[in-house]
Scaffold this motif. Structure first.
Motif, PDB file in Angstrom:
ATOM      1  N   ALA A 184     -55.105  28.741   5.301  1.00 28.51           N
ATOM      2  CA  ALA A 184     -54.976  28.703   3.846  1.00 28.51           C
ATOM      3  C   ALA A 184     -55.491  30.006   3.237  1.00 28.51           C
ATOM      4  N   GLU A 185     -54.852  30.395   2.152  1.00 18.68           N
ATOM      5  CA  GLU A 185     -55.279  31.597   1.447  1.00 18.68           C
ATOM      6  C   GLU A 185     -55.534  31.271  -0.011  1.00 18.68           C
ATOM      7  N   TYR A 186     -56.519  31.951  -0.581  1.00 23.84           N
ATOM      8  CA  TYR A 186     -56.812  31.811  -2.001  1.00 23.84           C
ATOM      9  C   TYR A 186     -55.648  32.376  -2.810  1.00 23.84           C
ATOM     10  N   GLN A 187     -55.221  31.632  -3.833  1.00 22.48           N
ATOM     11  CA  GLN A 187     -54.165  32.079  -4.732  1.00 22.48           C
ATOM     12  C   GLN A 187     -54.676  31.910  -6.160  1.00 22.48           C
ATOM     13  N   PRO A 188     -54.873  32.986  -6.898  1.00 22.83           N
ATOM     14  CA  PRO A 188     -55.422  32.897  -8.254  1.00 22.83           C
ATOM     15  C   PRO A 188     -54.633  31.934  -9.133  1.00 22.83           C
ATOM     16  N   GLY A 189     -55.338  31.013  -9.767  1.00 22.88           N
ATOM     17  CA  GLY A 189     -54.715  30.071 -10.688  1.00 22.88           C
ATOM     18  C   GLY A 189     -53.846  29.032 -10.012  1.00 22.88           C
ATOM     19  N   VAL A 190     -53.827  29.004  -8.676  1.00 22.29           N
ATOM     20  CA  VAL A 190     -52.973  28.065  -7.959  1.00 22.29           C
ATOM     21  C   VAL A 190     -53.783  27.228  -6.977  1.00 22.29           C
ATOM     22  N   CYS A 191     -54.532  27.870  -6.098  1.00 27.16           N
ATOM     23  CA  CYS A 191     -55.245  27.152  -5.034  1.00 27.16           C
ATOM     24  C   CYS A 191     -56.581  27.834  -4.766  1.00 27.16           C
ATOM     25  N   ASN A 192     -57.676  27.083  -4.938  1.00 27.76           N
ATOM     26  CA  ASN A 192     -58.979  27.664  -4.629  1.00 27.76           C
ATOM     27  C   ASN A 192     -59.863  26.748  -3.769  1.00 27.76           C
ATOM     28  N   ILE A 193     -59.306  25.626  -3.269  1.00 26.43           N
ATOM     29  CA  ILE A 193     -60.069  24.755  -2.379  1.00 26.43           C
ATOM     30  C   ILE A 193     -59.211  24.303  -1.201  1.00 26.43           C
ATOM     31  N   GLY A 194     -59.888  24.060  -0.080  1.00 25.42           N
ATOM     32  CA  GLY A 194     -59.210  23.612   1.129  1.00 25.42           C
ATOM     33  C   GLY A 194     -59.339  22.117   1.328  1.00 25.42           C
ATOM     34  N   ALA A 195     -59.002  21.681   2.515  1.00 25.28           N
ATOM     35  CA  ALA A 195     -58.919  20.252   2.836  1.00 25.28           C
ATOM     36  C   ALA A 195     -60.245  19.515   2.640  1.00 25.28           C
ATOM     37  N   ASN A 196     -61.344  20.086   3.091  1.00 23.95           N
ATOM     38  CA  ASN A 196     -62.639  19.409   2.948  1.00 23.95           C
ATOM     39  C   ASN A 196     -63.029  19.247   1.483  1.00 23.95           C
ATOM     40  N   GLN A 197     -62.823  20.276   0.710  1.00 26.68           N
ATOM     41  CA  GLN A 197     -63.140  20.217  -0.716  1.00 26.68           C
ATOM     42  C   GLN A 197     -62.219  19.229  -1.435  1.00 26.68           C
ATOM     43  N   ARG A 198     -60.951  19.193  -1.043  1.00 26.28           N
ATOM     44  CA  ARG A 198     -60.014  18.243  -1.654  1.00 26.28           C
ATOM     45  C   ARG A 198     -60.422  16.815  -1.337  1.00 26.28           C
ATOM     46  N   ARG A 199     -60.845  16.563  -0.112  1.00 27.57           N
ATOM     47  CA  ARG A 199     -61.286  15.224   0.281  1.00 27.57           C
ATOM     48  C   ARG A 199     -62.479  14.790  -0.571  1.00 27.57           C
ATOM     49  N   ALA A 200     -63.398  15.700  -0.806  1.00 29.63           N
ATOM     50  CA  ALA A 200     -64.563  15.384  -1.641  1.00 29.63           C
ATOM     51  C   ALA A 200     -64.132  15.026  -3.060  1.00 29.63           C
ATOM     52  N   ARG A 201     -63.157  15.756  -3.604  1.00 32.69           N
ATOM     53  CA  ARG A 201     -62.660  15.457  -4.955  1.00 32.69           C
ATOM     54  C   ARG A 201     -61.964  14.101  -4.990  1.00 32.69           C
ATOM     55  N   ARG A 202     -61.206  13.791  -3.944  1.00 29.14           N
ATOM     56  CA  ARG A 202     -60.494  12.511  -3.857  1.00 29.14           C
ATOM     57  C   ARG A 202     -61.488  11.355  -3.816  1.00 29.14           C
ATOM     58  N   LEU A 203     -62.522  11.479  -2.990  1.00 31.39           N
ATOM     59  CA  LEU A 203     -63.538  10.421  -2.898  1.00 31.39           C
ATOM     60  C   LEU A 203     -64.291  10.264  -4.212  1.00 31.39           C
ATOM     61  N   SER A 204     -64.553  11.371  -4.871  1.00 35.03           N
ATOM     62  CA  SER A 204     -65.206  11.333  -6.185  1.00 35.03           C
ATOM     63  C   SER A 204     -64.343  10.600  -7.197  1.00 35.03           C
ATOM     64  N   ALA A 205     -63.038  10.847  -7.162  1.00 38.65           N
ATOM     65  CA  ALA A 205     -62.115  10.168  -8.081  1.00 38.65           C
ATOM     66  C   ALA A 205     -62.118   8.670  -7.832  1.00 38.65           C
ATOM     67  N   VAL A 206     -62.027   8.270  -6.583  1.00 43.77           N
ATOM     68  CA  VAL A 206     -62.018   6.842  -6.241  1.00 43.77           C
ATOM     69  C   VAL A 206     -63.312   6.181  -6.697  1.00 43.77           C
ATOM     70  N   ALA A 207     -64.440   6.827  -6.448  1.00 39.80           N
ATOM     71  CA  ALA A 207     -65.732   6.261  -6.857  1.00 39.80           C
ATOM     72  C   ALA A 207     -65.835   6.139  -8.371  1.00 39.80           C
ATOM     73  N   SER A 208     -65.383   7.151  -9.094  1.00 40.88           N
ATOM     74  CA  SER A 208     -65.438   7.113 -10.557  1.00 40.88           C
ATOM     75  C   SER A 208     -64.567   6.007 -11.133  1.00 40.88           C
ATOM     76  N   PHE A 209     -63.349   5.901 -10.626  1.00 39.05           N
ATOM     77  CA  PHE A 209     -62.465   4.841 -11.104  1.00 39.05           C
ATOM     78  C   PHE A 209     -63.025   3.466 -10.749  1.00 39.05           C
ATOM     79  N   ALA A 210     -63.650   3.342  -9.577  1.00 34.41           N
ATOM     80  CA  ALA A 210     -64.240   2.057  -9.170  1.00 34.41           C
ATOM     81  C   ALA A 210     -65.373   1.651 -10.109  1.00 34.41           C
ATOM     82  N   VAL A 211     -66.199   2.602 -10.512  1.00 36.86           N
ATOM     83  CA  VAL A 211     -67.284   2.301 -11.460  1.00 36.86           C
ATOM     84  C   VAL A 211     -66.691   1.865 -12.798  1.00 36.86           C
ATOM     85  N   ALA A 212     -65.659   2.560 -13.277  1.00 39.74           N
ATOM     86  CA  ALA A 212     -65.023   2.188 -14.544  1.00 39.74           C
ATOM     87  C   ALA A 212     -64.465   0.773 -14.477  1.00 39.74           C
TER      88      ALA A 212
END
Length: 129
Positions: free
Chosen positions: A2-30
């Motif tokens: 993976a390569e950094y692309q300004p304004g397009v992509c700045n995180i890889g698979a591990n960071q995306r997984r963390a964001r996904r889990l954060s989203a699921v947890a936030s929606f679950a609390v709501a």
């Protein structure tokens, strides 16, 4: 790799997984707050306002995963693609920093709009029932 692309992509698979889990947890609390307010019944419906930050956080996490772009990294001129075979580091050109900050702002605005729509629909459904 993976390569950094300004304004397009700045995180890889591990960071995306963390964001996904954060989203699921936030929606679950709501959802949990809505269930508690609905079941208890004696609690004011104003308590449902407590769901708004969690819905917003859920959308921010989900959109960051979807767009492969971290809002905080964009604001701080950083990137982390290490989880996808790339590198992590700082953004060094002013054009790239501007592109990243525009993308971060777009994700936040999209999250705010989705939160307003979701909260409005949710409130309408709950008051009808």
């Amino acid at each position: 790799m993976a390569e950094y692309q300004p304004g397009v992509c700045n995180i890889g698979a591990n960071q995306r997984r963390a964001r996904r889990l954060s989203a699921v947890a936030s929606f679950a609390v709501a959802i949990g707050i809505v269930v508690v307010v609905s079941v208890v019944g004696a609690v004011s419906q104003l308590s449902l306002w407590a769901t708004v930050p969690f819905i917003f956080g859920g959308y921010v996490g989900a959109f960051q995963d979807y767009f492969r772009f971290c809002v905080a990294f964009g604001a701080l001129a950083r990137y982390d693609l290490s989880g996808s075979g790339g590198e992590s580091g700082s953004v060094d050109t002013s054009e790239a920093v501007r592109a990243d900050r525009r993308k971060a702002a777009k994700i936040l605005l999209l999250s705010a709009a989705a939160t307003i729509v979701t909260s409005g629909i949710g409130y309408a459904v709950i008051t009808i029932l």
